[in-house]
Design an enzyme around this catalytic site. Sequence first.
Site, PDB file in Angstrom:
ATOM      1  N   PRO A  66      47.626  45.314  48.206  1.00  0.00           N
ATOM      2  CG  PRO A  66      48.776  44.929  50.202  1.00  0.00           C
ATOM      3  CD  PRO A  66      47.388  45.076  49.622  1.00  0.00           C
ATOM      4  CG  HIS A 265      49.225  36.295  51.031  1.00  0.00           C
ATOM      5  ND1 HIS A 265      49.816  37.099  51.968  1.00  0.00           N
ATOM      6  CD2 HIS A 265      49.870  36.576  49.867  1.00  0.00           C
ATOM      7  CE1 HIS A 265      50.770  37.823  51.403  1.00  0.00           C
ATOM      8  NE2 HIS A 265      50.816  37.529  50.123  1.00  0.00           N
ATOM      9  NE  ARG A 300      39.648  36.035  40.922  1.00  0.00           N
ATOM     10  CZ  ARG A 300      40.366  36.103  42.050  1.00  0.00           C
ATOM     11  NH1 ARG A 300      40.120  37.035  42.946  1.00  0.00           N
ATOM     12  NH2 ARG A 300      41.333  35.232  42.291  1.00  0.00           N
TER      13      ARG A 300
HETATM   14  C1  LIG Z   1      50.766  38.617  42.460  1.00  0.00           C
HETATM   15  C2  LIG Z   1      50.450  38.905  43.910  1.00  0.00           C
HETATM   16  C3  LIG Z   1      51.405  39.498  44.712  1.00  0.00           C
HETATM   17  C4  LIG Z   1      51.119  39.780  46.053  1.00  0.00           C
HETATM   18  N1  LIG Z   1      52.045  40.439  46.824  1.00  0.00           N
HETATM   19  C5  LIG Z   1      51.725  40.795  48.086  1.00  0.00           C
HETATM   20  C6  LIG Z   1      52.616  41.580  48.864  1.00  0.00           C
HETATM   21  O1  LIG Z   1      53.696  41.965  48.412  1.00  0.00           O
HETATM   22  N2  LIG Z   1      52.252  41.890  50.133  1.00  0.00           N
HETATM   23  C7  LIG Z   1      51.057  41.486  50.665  1.00  0.00           C
HETATM   24  O2  LIG Z   1      50.750  41.785  51.816  1.00  0.00           O
HETATM   25  N3  LIG Z   1      50.187  40.749  49.944  1.00  0.00           N
HETATM   26  C8  LIG Z   1      50.474  40.406  48.673  1.00  0.00           C
HETATM   27  N4  LIG Z   1      49.572  39.699  47.940  1.00  0.00           N
HETATM   28  C9  LIG Z   1      48.271  39.324  48.532  1.00  0.00           C
HETATM   29  C10 LIG Z   1      47.223  40.395  48.251  1.00  0.00           C
HETATM   30  O3  LIG Z   1      47.484  41.555  48.988  1.00  0.00           O
HETATM   31  C11 LIG Z   1      45.816  39.909  48.618  1.00  0.00           C
HETATM   32  O4  LIG Z   1      45.809  39.477  49.955  1.00  0.00           O
HETATM   33  C12 LIG Z   1      45.320  38.782  47.709  1.00  0.00           C
HETATM   34  O5  LIG Z   1      45.706  39.024  46.372  1.00  0.00           O
HETATM   35  C13 LIG Z   1      43.815  38.676  47.778  1.00  0.00           C
HETATM   36  O6  LIG Z   1      43.344  37.633  47.009  1.00  0.00           O
HETATM   37  P1  LIG Z   1      42.816  37.791  45.494  1.00  0.00           P
HETATM   38  O7  LIG Z   1      44.042  37.875  44.638  1.00  0.00           O
HETATM   39  O8  LIG Z   1      42.064  36.525  45.267  1.00  0.00           O
HETATM   40  O9  LIG Z   1      41.982  39.039  45.423  1.00  0.00           O
HETATM   41  C14 LIG Z   1      49.856  39.399  46.598  1.00  0.00           C
HETATM   42  C15 LIG Z   1      48.904  38.786  45.774  1.00  0.00           C
HETATM   43  C16 LIG Z   1      49.185  38.553  44.440  1.00  0.00           C
HETATM   44  C17 LIG Z   1      48.111  37.926  43.584  1.00  0.00           C
END
Ligand SMILES: Cc1cc2nc3c(=O)[nH]c(=O)nc-3n(C[C@H](O)[C@H](O)[C@H](O)COP(=O)(O)O)c2cc1C
Length: 374
Positions: A66, A265, A300
């Site tokens: 998400p 996160h 990735r």
């Molecule tokens: C642009 C962006 C927005 C995100 N927004 C949310 C969110 O609204 N709620 C949430 O639980 N996690 C959020 N996340 C975290 C992602 O759910 C996830 O944990 C994270 O992107 C995983 O790492 P990765 O980007 O390296 O795959 C966000 C991540 C990104 C990159």
Amino acid sequence: MAEKRMPSFAFEFIEGGGEDEVSMARNRDYFNTIRFVPQTLVDTSQRHTRVTLFGQETPMPLVIAPTGHNGIYRRDADMMLARAAAAAGIPMGLSTLSNTRLERLPRETGGRFWMQLYIFKDRELTRDIVRRADESGYEALTLTTDSTVYGMREWDRRHFRAPGQLKLRSKLDALTYPRWMFDVMIPHGVPKLENVIDFFPPEARDTRMATTFIPTLFIPDITWDNVAELREMWPRKLLIKGILSAEDARKAANLGCDGVILTNHGGRHADHVVTPMEVLPEVSAAVGDRMTVVIDSGFRRGSDIVKAMALGAHAVMVGRAALYGLGAGGEAGVRRAIHLLSEETDRVLAQIGCPSFDRLGPQFLRRDAPAPAR
Ligand SMILES: Cc1cc2nc3c(=O)[nH]c(=O)nc-3n(C[C@H](O)[C@H](O)[C@H](O)COP(=O)(O)O)c2cc1C
């Protein structure tokens, strides 16, 4: 490609990490400390990447994470992600802070959906999301527990003179992306947070004010008691997104949760925290036989997915990997990103002599010994 197709303030919202980005860098670096030990002369001609996730077969152990505010990269971005996930047969997580009302996804695309939840100061807002996700048939609820205090992403902040107010330099930069302007900004301006906007006071519904208002929705008062309440309220699969220790995973299991999402996160919040991959073996040993263990942060490549599966994960979530595809090519770009990850995963399994995930385990891996303590 994604970076070239959107203004830098939007791309840096995807890309940025907390503070010195040590967590974010370690998420990637850690994969390089794990190497494969292939088994040779194994017949892998009939190999496959299928797994069973919450009782349903999926072609790949992959879930779209998400992510909030996706509408600043592409118009109708959440729907593009949803359609690509449905086409690939994998679940998609929708953020509470999405630019699309949660009802639209199951209605318009079919597929498997996991609703991400924040518990806000206004508990009525949280109950509203839970009720609507239930009525819309969402398969799972994922409660995010690592974001009660907003992360400090400095690259991201440099674009704003005040919350929601871009600096002149960033505005001028945005004007040099006419395709993005017409797709995202014209005629309605910055996309709204459709799931929660009804709960904002009228003066905060304008997008600029909403940006100031959102952080005030979070207060760090949620505890395991809230998880117990949620377990009562939510009839289907419940996962906790924000676990980084075996101890916390056991607590989630004892409260009747169906799964945990090991995550930092994507390194966007607390800096200098452990990377989910380094705690995966202990979490898997503690709860892997009674709960679904999902992991994200830094994935990735297909080889990353295979390493996590060998250490006991049941599925991997990708945030940025899917967003790069989205920014580069909309729905086709997300499909391409999912395809690349699937193809790489399949190839790695063949190269290490493992015909399917049920034959995979830590015997296929070797890791650098930790440096001796001084
Ligand atoms: C642009 C962006 C927005 C995100 N927004 C949310 C969110 O609204 N709620 C949430 O639980 N996690 C959020 N996340 C975290 C992602 O759910 C996830 O944990 C994270 O992107 C995983 O790492 P990765 O980007 O390296 O795959 C966000 C991540 C990104 C990159």
